[in-house]
Motif scaffolding. Structure first.
Motif, mmCIF file in Angstrom:
data_model
loop_
_atom_site.group_PDB
_atom_site.id
_atom_site.type_symbol
_atom_site.label_atom_id
_atom_site.label_comp_id
_atom_site.label_asym_id
_atom_site.label_seq_id
_atom_site.Cartn_x
_atom_site.Cartn_y
_atom_site.Cartn_z
ATOM 1 N N LEU A 31 0.844 -1.192 0.000
ATOM 2 C CA LEU A 31 0.000 0.000 0.000
ATOM 3 C C LEU A 31 0.882 1.245 0.000
ATOM 4 N N ALA A 32 0.464 2.220 -0.753
ATOM 5 C CA ALA A 32 1.187 3.489 -0.729
ATOM 6 C C ALA A 32 0.576 4.352 0.363
ATOM 7 N N LEU A 33 1.296 4.479 1.472
ATOM 8 C CA LEU A 33 0.769 5.282 2.574
ATOM 9 C C LEU A 33 1.286 6.706 2.454
ATOM 10 N N ALA A 34 0.407 7.634 2.745
ATOM 11 C CA ALA A 34 0.788 9.037 2.636
ATOM 12 C C ALA A 34 1.784 9.399 3.722
ATOM 13 N N GLY A 35 2.778 10.167 3.343
ATOM 14 C CA GLY A 35 3.642 10.768 4.337
ATOM 15 C C GLY A 35 4.902 10.005 4.642
#
Lengths: 326, 368
Positions: free
Chosen positions: B6-10
């Motif tokens: 998953l591409a997690l923000a931040g």
């Protein structure tokens, strides 16, 4: 026998019980290398290792919540909450779970654990470090609440608390930690939970108290005896819940007069229950209204004023005269 | 069906602008006016000198137990310097320098640590909360202030302080969660001073940083050299600007060190080495900042000496004021003040009973 402070006596109880029973584990903040901020667990980590003397992260709910799990698994956690003023951050774990796990699983799961916590004023501490809120716990069905009044009883009661099959709140008056020493036997000694004690025999008046307040009560009783020939019988409750009212009822049947002392706030405090029991079972023996000497119904003031808040010898003597003259 | 990362923000930045050897990253160097620099340095020096003086007073028995702040001045002043008077300040209990920066007077600090309830007096014009001793509990109050600011559309931001130990408390996690859910204008300042009484950070958390906890709640987090006032200031200013523009909360981890004991009742010799302390003293935020200011000609050696003399006088004046106040006998009846808006009848009776004892208050230790 060695002469010990209450801190040393509590340390002895923990050490000896841990030697006998490897299911006992300690949890708390700064109880490891630091030995606890009052040094009750001093050197125990060296003797028993960090698996049994667990320095926890700074989280009271974690300490009590994890202890409930450990107790259900069969261990016997003995927790230290650094000051009772911080135990409200674990209130829900005690009220919602520790106190009722046995009841709500029909006896299948039990939580034999102890929460030790220093309580009370008189040591010039910062705010949130001097409260006397034992009524919260004594009011909670499913918990036992024990408050020793000196080194020897503290040792004997802590041993009983650790061996008790139910969760026990163990309040330690910080004013007593190093106030005086008592002979404490090296060999095993217990004092039953739910058993009060006649701390001073007398015939004229019954004084009922517990914890740190036993000391001013004893001093006031000596003064009353020396100066006025009044002999007070002092009942040291030792356990608030389950409450042993038998000795105090017998005593009041004999003296006909009663005075209740605690440093907790007055309204809905332990004194209210004590007086009610006397009304129920000793009313016809009373010769005067029962009086209470307690903390006021305010937050205990910061330490420059705490001596005006805490019941002391003068207030006890005045109240004793009032009870005797009525 | 698949299994993908998953591409997690931040992500988490580490910010350092002026290091302990005086190396300056001139690209990152903030544009701060000379007068603002003077205000900030003065506040840091005052924080340091007052702390040292309080320790001496405590050892002489002239004040009670208190928690020293030495070594954490940059984290406290670089942050609060970015607030407006109209913003809110929600401290824990090791922010004396920040409290003074926010307008608390020195004599009230001395009264408080002498066990006087009067020491909590705050000028009504200040939007400060009193110190909070139960660890992390104040964090939720900051979030509530932020919610109210949003509701009333005031444009205020809220800055709250706590230590590394607080990140283990439930209230911390609940606070960060709610702040992000409601996008409140709150800046969370964690003074990671490496020790919670005797517990080192490595036993407090298994996370690599504290700042990364922000990501789990969906807010920006940053780790800064907490002894570098320029880095602290830049991170705080970014967070304050974002919050004021409706961008929600930020978590700032200031990496610093508790040079002294937890409180004066504590003995760090039981659990940590002097060696470790020495290493952090080399990273002291004060000389780092004063050397920078000398370099920039904002101060001269002479003006620094003058400033120190001026501050010592101010401290002496506060001590005299507090001690003068304490020469008067305490009024025990004060304990009934401010418990309720109106004192209920049963408490009026208790107050009268205490008042009647008044004749016995003069002598002896046992007043009860």
């Amino acid at each position: 026998m060695a002469k010990m402070t209450m801190v040393q006596a509590l340390n002895l109880a923990l050490k000896q019980e841990m030697e006998k029973d490897d299911s006992i584990v300690l949890l708390g903040q700064d109880i490891g290398p630091d030995g606890g901020v009052f040094r009750v667990t001093d050197h125990l980590i060296n003797k028993f290792g960090k698996e049994r003397v667990i320095d926890t992260p700074l989280a009271e709910a974690s300490i009590i919540g994890m202890s409930i799990g450990m107790a259900i698994h069969g261990l016997k956690p003995v927790c230290e909450i650094q000051f009772s003023g911080f135990s409200y951050q674990n209130f829900h774990q005690l009220e919602n779970h520790a106190a009722r796990m046995r009841w709500r699983t029909q006896g299948r799961l039990t939580v034999p654990m102890v929460m030790r916590a220093p309580y009370g004023g008189g040591v010039r501490a910062l705010e949130h470090h001097s409260e006397s809120r034992e009524a919260y716990w004594a009011h909670t069905p499913g918990l036992k609440t024990v408050i020793p009044s000196g080194p020897r009883k503290a040792r004997a009661l802590l041993v009983s608390a650790i061996r008790d099959p139910d969760p026990v709140i163990f309040y330690e008056a910080k004013a007593l930690y190093r106030a005086f020493r008592e002979e404490v036997p090296e060999e095993e000694e217990t004092w039953p939970i739910g058993k009060s004690n006649v701390a001073r025999p007398g015939t004229d008046l019954t004084i009922i108290t517990y914890g740190a307040m036993l000391q001013p009560a004893l001093k006031a009783a000596d003064k009353l005896s020396d100066e006025d020939g009044i002999e007070s019988e002092i009942i040291d409750l030792l356990t608030l819940s389950p409450f042993d009212d038998s000795l105090m009822i017998d005593s009041v049947k004999k003296t006909g007069r009663a005075l209740v002392i605690h440093e907790a706030p007055r309204s809905f405090g332990p004194g209210a229950e004590i007086v009610s029991r006397l009304m129920e079972d000793a009313f016809y023996y009373l010769e005067a209204p029962i009086q209470r000497v307690t903390g006021f119904d305010v937050i205990i003031p910061y330490f420059s004023r705490e001596k005006y808040y805490l019941p002391g010898i003068q207030r006890i003597i005045t109240a004793a005269h009032n009870v005797l003259q009525a | 069906m698949s299994r993908n990362q998953l591409a997690l923000a931040g992500n988490i930045d580490y910010l350092s602008i002026l290091d302990e050897n005086g190396n300056l990253d001139s690209v990152l160097e903030p544009d701060i006016s000379a007068s603002q620099h003077k205000t900030m340095f003065r506040a840091m020096l005052l924080g340091r000198l007052f702390d040292e003086r309080m320790l001496a007073l405590q050892r002489q028995g002239r004040i009670g137990t208190f928690p020293p702040i030495k070594g954490q001045e940059a984290a406290q002043i670089g942050t609060t310097a970015t607030l407006l008077t109209s913003d809110w300040f929600v401290p824990s209990f090791r922010e004396t320098a920040a409290e003074i920066m926010r307008g608390r007077t020195l004599d009230t600090v001395l009264l408080y640590y002498n066990g006087y309830n009067e020491g909590t007096f705050l000028d009504p014009s200040l939007k400060n909360l009193p110190i909070s001793v139960p660890v992390a509990s104040q964090i939720l109050h900051a979030v509530g202030l932020g919610l109210a600011a949003n509701y009333r559309n005031t444009g205020e931001v809220v800055m709250t302080f706590f230590g590394d130990g607080a990140t283990s408390e439930g209230d911390f996690h609940e606070g960060l969660n709610c702040a992000a859910v409601y996008q409140t204008p709150v800046i969370f300042i964690c003074q990671n001073n490496q020790w919670a009484i005797s517990l080192p950070l490595a036993s407090q958390t298994h996370s690599k940083t504290l700042a990364q906890k922000a990501l789990a709640y969906g807010m920006p987090g940053i780790q800064v050299d907490g002894n570098d006032i320029l880095a602290v200031y830049v991170a705080a200013q970014e967070a304050v600007d974002r919050a004021r523009q409706g961008g929600g909360p930020t978590f700032i981890e200031c990496v610093t060190y508790r040079v002294m004991m937890h409180t004066t009742a504590d003995d760090p010799g039981k659990y940590r080495s002097e060696n470790e302390v020495e290493k952090w003293i080399e990273r002291d935020p004060l000389p780092r900042y004063s050397n920078y200011l000398l370099e920039k000609d904002i101060f001269t050696r002479q003006s620094l000496d003058e400033l120190e003399g001026q501050i010592q006088k101010e401290i002496q004046g506060a001590i005299e004021k507090a001690e003068e106040y304490m020469k008067n006998p305490v009024d025990p009846l004060n304990m009934f003040n401010h418990l309720y808006a109106e004192l209920p009848p049963h408490l009026q009776n208790q107050k009268k009973a205490l008042e009647k004892e008044g004749t016995k208050w003069t002598k002896g230790k046992d007043h009860g």
